[in-house]
Scaffold this motif. Sequence first.
Motif, mmCIF file in Angstrom:
data_model
loop_
_atom_site.group_PDB
_atom_site.id
_atom_site.type_symbol
_atom_site.label_atom_id
_atom_site.label_comp_id
_atom_site.label_asym_id
_atom_site.label_seq_id
_atom_site.Cartn_x
_atom_site.Cartn_y
_atom_site.Cartn_z
ATOM 1 N N GLY A 304 29.428 30.948 -7.630
ATOM 2 C CA GLY A 304 30.051 29.823 -8.308
ATOM 3 C C GLY A 304 29.718 28.508 -7.641
ATOM 4 N N ALA A 305 30.342 27.445 -8.116
ATOM 5 C CA ALA A 305 30.002 26.091 -7.676
ATOM 6 C C ALA A 305 30.771 25.630 -6.452
ATOM 7 N N TYR A 306 31.801 26.378 -6.066
ATOM 8 C CA TYR A 306 32.660 25.962 -4.949
ATOM 9 C C TYR A 306 32.771 27.081 -3.927
ATOM 10 N N GLU A 307 32.827 26.680 -2.666
ATOM 11 C CA GLU A 307 32.904 27.610 -1.550
ATOM 12 C C GLU A 307 34.309 27.584 -0.946
ATOM 13 N N LEU A 308 34.877 28.760 -0.750
ATOM 14 C CA LEU A 308 36.172 28.859 -0.079
ATOM 15 C C LEU A 308 36.005 28.776 1.433
ATOM 16 N N GLY A 309 36.869 28.039 2.085
ATOM 17 C CA GLY A 309 37.002 28.158 3.525
ATOM 18 C C GLY A 309 35.914 27.548 4.372
ATOM 19 N N ALA A 310 34.973 26.832 3.781
ATOM 20 C CA ALA A 310 33.900 26.235 4.578
ATOM 21 C C ALA A 310 34.272 24.822 4.997
#
Length: 326
Positions: A304-310
């Motif tokens: 997807g277009a968004y990264e969790l937790g970075a």
Amino acid sequence: DNGIIRNSLIHNAAQSGIQLGLAVDIPNHGWLLEDLDVYDNGLTTSGTENLPHGIQIVGSFDVTIRRVESHGNRRDGFDFGPASYRNDGSMSAVVIDSASYDNGEDGFGVNGGSGSVNVDYINTIAFNNSLSGWNIYDGPEIGIYHSIAHSNGGSSSFGGNILTFTDAGYPPPVITLRNNIFYKPKAFAQIGSYNSPGGNPKIDSDYNIYVPRSSDTETGFDFPWGTSRNYSNPPSFIGPNDKVGMAYDPGFVSSASKTNYGANDYRLSGGNSVAADAGLVLTGVTGADKDRDEKGRLVPPDIGAYELGAANVLAAPSPPSNLTVK
């Protein structure tokens, strides 16, 4: 032959909001379109059928498009192709962190003709476009990476999140799909096609998620044209790491609206999402190392277009430590 269009509102033009290129091909290089809002263009309704787009680029261009929204235009949000309509030119384009929504035909339209057209889309969103999220036809080489298509295609028998085909006399498109979420097409298929007398487009899909509107038994893929496969029986181009069906809803923060782009938030709602840490590290793809929030991609990245937790790549600099106050 270089140009920058930046930090602008472009709207209510009689024809296309931005038009780069002419009927006769003239090479242009180094164009940058950045931080633009392009909307409600194509007001003239006769005599300019190839021109009523948000952004139209034709011919030999080398273009980077970053953080551009194109919406509410009479035909396509973004339209790329060779000069002289499917005949001449060599184009290279990269579209990053951009969105195309609520357009009268396609979110992203691109054709190659007998020229050479190469376009990569990274961290892009196609939403609620009347015909398709992407319409890819007649020969271009296209890469779609870390992007989202949702609620595109208003016909119950045609179009969808991606539409692709090949007319007679042109080579088939070559389409690479990695780390994308193709989510609940509005009325028909995730990937649909026309009759393709020039040969079926070539699709290389892997590490993507395909989610139906409500059931795995509905048509998810009309590719090749007329096959109408459901999510339980997908076509052969589906890769070994693709996730297909209702069980793979990624759990966006919000995605209930089929018509209001601003009401949806395509960030993942939690680390237990099937999209979390499920992607492929992309090397050699410009812009794929960061998400739409400028966060660095983890290893492995989220789909997807968004990264969790970075962490945010554009972190504030540390203050100097060798100063004294007297």
